[in-house]
Design an enzyme around this catalytic site. Structure first.
Site, short mmCIF file in Angstrom:
data_model
loop_
_atom_site.label_atom_id
_atom_site.label_comp_id
_atom_site.label_asym_id
_atom_site.label_seq_id
_atom_site.Cartn_x
_atom_site.Cartn_y
_atom_site.Cartn_z
N SER A 12 -1.37 2.34 11.31
CA SER A 12 -0.87 2.64 12.66
C SER A 12 -1.36 1.65 13.71
O SER A 12 -1.79 2.05 14.80
CB SER A 12 -1.25 4.07 13.08
OG SER A 12 -0.56 5.02 12.30
N PRO A 13 -1.28 0.34 13.46
CA PRO A 13 -1.71 -0.62 14.48
C PRO A 13 -0.83 -0.60 15.73
O PRO A 13 -1.27 -1.02 16.79
CB PRO A 13 -1.62 -1.97 13.76
CG PRO A 13 -0.61 -1.77 12.67
CD PRO A 13 -0.81 -0.35 12.23
N TYR A 69 2.73 10.44 -0.65
CA TYR A 69 3.83 10.04 0.22
C TYR A 69 5.16 10.49 -0.39
O TYR A 69 5.52 10.10 -1.50
CB TYR A 69 3.86 8.53 0.44
CG TYR A 69 2.65 7.97 1.16
CD1 TYR A 69 1.77 8.79 1.86
CD2 TYR A 69 2.38 6.61 1.13
CE1 TYR A 69 0.65 8.26 2.50
CE2 TYR A 69 1.28 6.07 1.78
CZ TYR A 69 0.41 6.90 2.46
OH TYR A 69 -0.69 6.38 3.10
N GLN A 117 -9.81 2.58 4.81
CA GLN A 117 -8.48 2.56 5.44
C GLN A 117 -8.41 3.63 6.54
O GLN A 117 -8.12 4.79 6.28
CB GLN A 117 -7.37 2.79 4.42
CG GLN A 117 -5.99 2.60 5.03
CD GLN A 117 -4.87 2.68 4.01
OE1 GLN A 117 -3.89 3.40 4.23
NE2 GLN A 117 -4.98 1.97 2.90
N GLY A 153 4.73 -0.70 8.53
CA GLY A 153 5.82 -0.06 7.82
C GLY A 153 7.12 -0.53 8.45
O GLY A 153 7.11 -1.25 9.44
N ARG A 177 11.42 6.58 15.76
CA ARG A 177 10.65 7.54 14.96
C ARG A 177 10.56 8.89 15.66
O ARG A 177 10.62 9.94 15.02
CB ARG A 177 9.25 6.99 14.70
CG ARG A 177 8.35 7.95 13.94
CD ARG A 177 7.06 7.29 13.53
NE ARG A 177 7.31 6.24 12.54
CZ ARG A 177 6.35 5.47 12.03
NH1 ARG A 177 5.10 5.60 12.43
NH2 ARG A 177 6.64 4.55 11.13
N ASP A 232 0.84 -1.20 0.00
CA ASP A 232 0.00 0.00 0.00
C ASP A 232 0.87 1.25 0.00
O ASP A 232 1.83 1.36 0.77
CB ASP A 232 -0.89 0.01 1.25
CG ASP A 232 -1.77 1.24 1.32
OD1 ASP A 232 -2.86 1.23 0.73
OD2 ASP A 232 -1.34 2.24 1.95
#
Length: 337
Positions: free
Chosen positions: A206-207, A54, A177, A286, A228, A49
Site C-alpha cells: 500500500s505505498p 488472496y 512485509q 498492484g 477502487r 508477491d
C-alpha cells in the site's frame, strides 16, 4: 528497473515488486490479470508477491498461469501462509506445523513451481508456539520448497524473537512485509531500526495508500467511476476508512506541486517516497490495468531531494499515522476459525 538485496542475504529483488492482493481472482478478469503480469515483466519486474488467502487461493492460480512459460530462475516468487483457506476448518489457519506443511504444498501446486523464493508468515500466531512455527519453516527450507523466510506485520519484539530462532535453526529470516506510505508510518519508530539491526528488509504494501495518494479522491466528492472506492467486490471496503478523512484528502491535493516539480505523477511520488527509506527493499504495487504498472515502475531509481522530503512532511502534518502500537493490533489474538 533497479534491484536491491533482500535483508542481509545474497538474494536481489526488483525494487518495484508486483503484488496481486485484491485484484487477481476477484476484482479483474483473468485475461486482464495476465496482461498486468505481462506488463510487469516487460517493465523489468522480476519479483511477484501473492498469498494463499488472496481470493481464497485463486490469486495464486492466476499468478501461476500468468507466469507459466517464463524462465523460473529469472523470477522471484513470494507467497504467504496464516489466514483461513479452503473450507476454513479448525486447522485451516494459523502457523501450526500442520497448516504450514499443508499450505506450502498447496501454494506450490497452484503457482506451478517446485519452490518459492520467499515464504512468509502472513501474521503472528498467538495460538501456536513460535518454536513450532520456526521449526516448520526450517523444514520447508531444508526440503527445498522455499529459499528464505519472511513475515508480515510483526512487531519489533516478534521480529527479534523469530530472527533468533531462525538463526538457531540455520535458516534466513530476511524480510518483513508491513503497510507503509507517506501517511502510514507506524513501522518507522521500532520495526525499521530493529530490522536494520537484524539484517531484515521491508517489502512494503500500500505505498499509494489504497490509491488515496494518487490524488484521484477529492474531498467532498464521490469516488471516481472505475476506482477502487467504487468497487463493490472488496475495494470499497478496504479504502473506506481513508476516504472519510477529509483533512487527509485535502492535504494530499497539496502534494501536487511537489510531484509536478519532480516531474512525477502523484502515484510515482508515493512509490518513490517509500523507496527513499534504506531499509525498504521493495515497494509492492498492484494493478487493475496494464498501464498502471508502467506508471508505477517509473518510480524506480527516483531520488527525492531532502528538502522535498521535508516539504512533504510539512504538508501532511498531523494526518500521518505513526503510533507503533498499531502493529501489535494487526495480528488476531485468537484463531480465526
Amino acid at each position: 528497473m533497479r534491484f536491491r538485496h533482500l535483508g542481509r542475504s545474497g538474494l536481489k529483488i526488483s525494487e518495484i515488486t508486483y503484488g496481486n492482493w485484491i485484484t487477481h481472482g476477484s476484482q479483474v478478469e483473468n485475461d486482464t490479470a495476465a496482461a498486468c503480469v505481462r506488463a510487469a515483466l516487460d517493465a523489468g519486474i522480476t519479483t511477484f508477491d501473492t498469498a494463499d488467502v488472496y481470493a481464497n487461493t485463486k490469486a495464486e492460480e492466476v499468478l501461476g498461469d500468468a507466469l507459466a512459460g517464463e524462465r523460473r530462475e529469472s523470477l522471484e516468487i513470494f507467497t504467504k501462509v496464516y489466514f483461513p483457506t479452503g473450507p476454513k476448518g479448525h486447522n485451516d489457519t494459523g502457523l501450526s506445523r500442520k497448516h504450514i506443511m499443508e499450505s506450502i504444498n498447496g501454494s506450490l501446486r497452484r503457482l506451478g513451481t517446485d519452490y518459492v523464493d520467499l515464504y512468509q508468515a502472513h501474521r503472528f500466531d498467538y495460538a501456536t508456539p513460535l518454536e513450532e512455527t520456526m521449526q516448520a519453516f526450517a523444514d520447508v527450507v531444508r526440503s527445498g520448497k522455499a529459499h528464505y523466510i519472511g513475515v508480515s506485520e510483526w512487531t519489533a519484539e516478534q521480529l527479534r524473537s523469530g530472527h533468533a530462532l531462525a538463526r538457531e535453526l540455520g535458516i534466513s529470516l530476511v524480510s518483513s512485509q508491513p503497510q507503509y506510505s507517506m501517511v502510514w508510518r507506524v513501522i518507522e519508530e521500532e520495526v525499521v531500526p530493529t530490522s536494520a539491526e537484524l539484517g531484515i528488509s521491508q517489502i512494503v504494501f500500500s505505498p499509494v495508500a489504497q490509491g488515496v495518494l494518487t490524488g484521484k479522491y477529492l474531498p467532498g466528492q464521490p469516488a471516481p467511476e472505475g476506482s477502487r472506492a467504487a468497487d463493490t467486490q472488496g475495494g470499497a471496503t478496504m479504502i473506506g476508512g481513508l476516504l472519510g478523512k477529509e483533512e487527509l484528502l485535502r492535504r494530499v491535493q497539496d502534494l501536487r506541486p511537489v510531484a509536478e516539480e519532480l516531474n512525477l505523477t502523484m502515484a510515482q511520488l508515493a512509490v518513490a517516497w517509500v523507496l527513499q527509506n534504506d531499509n525498504v527493499a521493495a515497494a509492492l504495487i498492484g494493478a487493475s490495468r496494464p498501464e498502471q504498472v508502467a506508471e508505477n515502475v517509473a518510480a524506480s531509481g527516483v531520488e527525492i531531494p531532502e528538502e522535498m522530503l521535508t516539504r512533504i512532511d510539512q504538508i501532511l502534518g498531523e494526518t500521518v499515522v505513526r503510533d507503533p502500537r498499531i502493529t501489535d493490533d494487526v495480528s488476531p489474538k485468537e484463531r480465526l476459525c
